[in-house]
Design an enzyme around this catalytic site. Sequence first.
Site, PDB file in Angstrom:
ATOM      1  N   CYS A 146     -16.312 -10.268   5.326  1.00  0.00           N
ATOM      2  CA  CYS A 146     -15.442  -8.808   5.225  1.00  0.00           C
ATOM      3  C   CYS A 146     -14.074  -9.014   4.074  1.00  0.00           C
ATOM      4  O   CYS A 146     -13.480  -9.686   4.483  1.00  0.00           O
ATOM      5  CB  CYS A 146     -15.242  -8.161   6.413  1.00  0.00           C
ATOM      6  SG  CYS A 146     -16.555  -8.131   7.554  1.00  0.00           S
ATOM      7  N   CYS A 205     -19.188  -7.099   3.277  1.00  0.00           N
ATOM      8  CA  CYS A 205     -18.484  -5.738   3.964  1.00  0.00           C
ATOM      9  C   CYS A 205     -17.257  -5.686   3.154  1.00  0.00           C
ATOM     10  O   CYS A 205     -16.667  -6.890   2.896  1.00  0.00           O
ATOM     11  CB  CYS A 205     -18.558  -6.072   5.411  1.00  0.00           C
ATOM     12  SG  CYS A 205     -17.493  -4.526   5.855  1.00  0.00           S
ATOM     13  N   ARG A 234     -17.840  -3.746  17.748  1.00  0.00           N
ATOM     14  CA  ARG A 234     -17.187  -4.855  17.491  1.00  0.00           C
ATOM     15  C   ARG A 234     -15.806  -5.098  18.002  1.00  0.00           C
ATOM     16  O   ARG A 234     -15.102  -3.923  18.269  1.00  0.00           O
ATOM     17  CB  ARG A 234     -16.979  -5.165  16.165  1.00  0.00           C
ATOM     18  CG  ARG A 234     -16.206  -6.435  15.522  1.00  0.00           C
ATOM     19  CD  ARG A 234     -15.978  -6.923  14.281  1.00  0.00           C
ATOM     20  NE  ARG A 234     -17.047  -6.786  13.751  1.00  0.00           N
ATOM     21  CZ  ARG A 234     -17.665  -6.088  12.510  1.00  0.00           C
ATOM     22  NH1 ARG A 234     -16.824  -5.360  12.112  1.00  0.00           N
ATOM     23  NH2 ARG A 234     -18.582  -6.130  12.058  1.00  0.00           N
ATOM     24  N   CYS A 275     -19.223   0.713   8.656  1.00  0.00           N
ATOM     25  CA  CYS A 275     -18.590   0.194   9.504  1.00  0.00           C
ATOM     26  C   CYS A 275     -17.282   1.173   9.878  1.00  0.00           C
ATOM     27  O   CYS A 275     -16.568   0.967   8.757  1.00  0.00           O
ATOM     28  CB  CYS A 275     -17.968  -1.080   9.170  1.00  0.00           C
ATOM     29  SG  CYS A 275     -17.240  -2.115  10.414  1.00  0.00           S
ATOM     30  N   CYS A 289       0.076  -0.005  10.353  1.00  0.00           N
ATOM     31  CA  CYS A 289      -0.055  -1.037   9.457  1.00  0.00           C
ATOM     32  C   CYS A 289       1.129  -1.790   9.130  1.00  0.00           C
ATOM     33  O   CYS A 289       1.809  -1.339   8.192  1.00  0.00           O
ATOM     34  CB  CYS A 289      -0.911  -0.105   8.339  1.00  0.00           C
ATOM     35  SG  CYS A 289      -1.776  -1.559   7.320  1.00  0.00           S
ATOM     36  N   CYS A 347       0.379   4.748   7.061  1.00  0.00           N
ATOM     37  CA  CYS A 347      -0.121   4.520   8.375  1.00  0.00           C
ATOM     38  C   CYS A 347       0.595   3.802   9.329  1.00  0.00           C
ATOM     39  O   CYS A 347       1.195   2.638   8.837  1.00  0.00           O
ATOM     40  CB  CYS A 347      -1.620   3.666   8.304  1.00  0.00           C
ATOM     41  SG  CYS A 347      -2.560   4.423   6.898  1.00  0.00           S
ATOM     42  N   CYS A 362       1.039  -1.362  -0.029  1.00  0.00           N
ATOM     43  CA  CYS A 362      -0.090   0.110  -0.002  1.00  0.00           C
ATOM     44  C   CYS A 362       0.832   1.339   0.097  1.00  0.00           C
ATOM     45  O   CYS A 362       1.879   1.382   0.765  1.00  0.00           O
ATOM     46  CB  CYS A 362      -0.998   0.119   1.114  1.00  0.00           C
ATOM     47  SG  CYS A 362      -1.972   1.402   1.386  1.00  0.00           S
TER      48      CYS A 362
HETATM   49  N1  SAM Z   1      -6.649   0.422   3.434  1.00  0.00           N
HETATM   50  C1  SAM Z   1      -7.768   0.571   3.978  1.00  0.00           C
HETATM   51  C2  SAM Z   1      -8.068   1.462   4.984  1.00  0.00           C
HETATM   52  O1  SAM Z   1      -7.031   2.227   5.547  1.00  0.00           O
HETATM   53  O2  SAM Z   1      -9.188   1.925   5.135  1.00  0.00           O
HETATM   54  C3  SAM Z   1      -8.585  -0.783   4.248  1.00  0.00           C
HETATM   55  C4  SAM Z   1      -7.524  -1.842   5.093  1.00  0.00           C
HETATM   56  S1  SAM Z   1      -7.085  -1.157   6.534  1.00  0.00           S
HETATM   57  C5  SAM Z   1      -5.640  -2.497   6.943  1.00  0.00           C
HETATM   58  C6  SAM Z   1      -8.367  -1.552   7.851  1.00  0.00           C
HETATM   59  C7  SAM Z   1      -8.142  -1.169   9.176  1.00  0.00           C
HETATM   60  O3  SAM Z   1      -7.293  -2.132  10.010  1.00  0.00           O
HETATM   61  C8  SAM Z   1      -7.392   0.131   9.536  1.00  0.00           C
HETATM   62  O4  SAM Z   1      -8.292   1.309   9.484  1.00  0.00           O
HETATM   63  C9  SAM Z   1      -7.080  -0.100  11.110  1.00  0.00           C
HETATM   64  O5  SAM Z   1      -8.186   0.279  11.953  1.00  0.00           O
HETATM   65  C10 SAM Z   1      -7.264  -1.644  11.093  1.00  0.00           C
HETATM   66  N2  SAM Z   1      -5.657  -2.023  11.502  1.00  0.00           N
HETATM   67  C11 SAM Z   1      -4.504  -2.146  10.517  1.00  0.00           C
HETATM   68  N3  SAM Z   1      -3.499  -2.346  11.203  1.00  0.00           N
HETATM   69  C12 SAM Z   1      -3.815  -2.643  12.417  1.00  0.00           C
HETATM   70  C13 SAM Z   1      -3.024  -3.199  13.572  1.00  0.00           C
HETATM   71  N4  SAM Z   1      -1.648  -3.510  13.640  1.00  0.00           N
HETATM   72  N5  SAM Z   1      -3.557  -3.206  14.967  1.00  0.00           N
HETATM   73  C14 SAM Z   1      -4.949  -2.865  14.978  1.00  0.00           C
HETATM   74  N6  SAM Z   1      -5.646  -2.424  13.693  1.00  0.00           N
HETATM   75  C15 SAM Z   1      -5.168  -2.500  12.582  1.00  0.00           C
HETATM   76 FE1  SF4 Z   2      -2.883   1.401   3.236  1.00  0.00          FE
HETATM   77 FE2  SF4 Z   2      -2.875   0.085   5.975  1.00  0.00          FE
HETATM   78 FE3  SF4 Z   2      -3.101   2.490   5.569  1.00  0.00          FE
HETATM   79 FE4  SF4 Z   2      -4.983   1.076   4.677  1.00  0.00          FE
HETATM   80  S1  SF4 Z   2      -4.321   1.127   7.016  1.00  0.00           S
HETATM   81  S2  SF4 Z   2      -4.379   2.795   3.755  1.00  0.00           S
HETATM   82  S3  SF4 Z   2      -3.805  -0.703   3.844  1.00  0.00           S
HETATM   83  S4  SF4 Z   2      -1.300   1.453   4.992  1.00  0.00           S
END
Ligand code: SAM
Ligand code: SF4
Length: 324
Positions: A108, A139, A271, A199, A72, A69, A65
């Site tokens: 989902c 979802c 959730r 959600c 992530c 973030c 990606c």
């Molecule tokens: N890229 C899209 C987004 O950012 O909305 C969808 C995928 S993103 C991985 C979905 C969600 O996963 C994030 O908004 C975050 O809340 C959660 N998430 C990702 N990494 C995480 C982590 N290490 N611990 C807890 N929640 C996490």
């Molecule tokens: Fe990309 Fe992860 Fe951020 Fe979603 S949460 S936009 S997958 S870096």
Amino acid sequence: MSQAIAETLSSMLVDRPLWTTADVLALYELPFMDLLWRAHETHRLNFDANAIQRSTLLSIKTGGCSEDCGYCAQSARYGAVERERLLPLEEVLTAARAAKEKGASRFCMGAAWKSPKEADLEKVLEMVQGVKALGLETCVTLGMLEEGQARKLKNAGLDYYNHNLDTDREFYGQVVQSHTYDDRLNTLNRAQEAGLNICSGGIIGMGESRENRAAMLAELAGLPKPPESVPINHLVPVSGTPLGNSPSLDSFEFVRTIAAARIIMPASWVRLSAGRMEMSEELQALCFFAGANSIFYGEALLTTGNSDVSLDDALFAKLGLKAV
Ligand code: SAM
Ligand code: SF4
Ligand code: DTB
């Protein structure tokens, strides 16, 4: 403004209280037992307190990606996971059938995109149609959406769009720099305007303050319509990411967050999301008592693990919880 519009707007205003950050902070600061009592009472007035909804999650496009973030594993910047291609339709449907067999009511699908490209979206629309045809709720979480994309998803039969605020406006910039808080809010508005259920929730334990947590919850409750589903994730620290060494959070603060979410969004499904694998059965039960009534069910989240289905089934049996 016409009389009819004015009446609708004013009825929306009286229908629910508008929670300020200070109001939500005051909930957090109640004695723990008082907070739990109030949350559980609210829960019982709105839901069957012995019923838990189960969603199974599948990563349909992992890693690579463009976004940064800090929590992530899927950001291309931290090298935590390999980039994979979008899964083929048949593989997704096989996973959805297995989820249904085990008792999930919603499937989902998550993609590590900043936003979907048109050609990819077309493939996701087929997945949504295929999963829906199996009799599961659908979802997806695909990143930011344009208005027309939200409408295409709705027309394909999508039930929920997941897009988390993750934290409050103030703390967001310390965790994410490649897009803004307003980008997230705009996508939520587009999804709601297209008639999708949303959600949307956040992550607790990223080093944010209690005030940041309260402000995030107030922001969610104050959306034009509160999210139908509110995932509360406990940070899963992923090595290599900027938040990979975050200190652990006091569990009672996590339970307080669930309780506050339940009180201010009484009709939403809350959730208990990421981080459940690291929680004791007793802590999970306390979260359910505080108003959590949904879980991710299945051995994997997106890139990290989740509780074993057999352990969840045993916990449900011990607590007399039934699936929705
Ligand atoms: N890229 C899209 C987004 O950012 O909305 C969808 C995928 S993103 C991985 C979905 C969600 O996963 C994030 O908004 C975050 O809340 C959660 N998430 C990702 N990494 C995480 C982590 N290490 N611990 C807890 N929640 C996490
Ligand atoms: Fe990309 Fe992860 Fe951020 Fe979603 S949460 S936009 S997958 S870096
Ligand atoms: C949500 O709020 N939590 C899920 C789902 N929506 C997409 C994702 C949790 C991801 C946990 C970290 C991982 O497995 O990579």
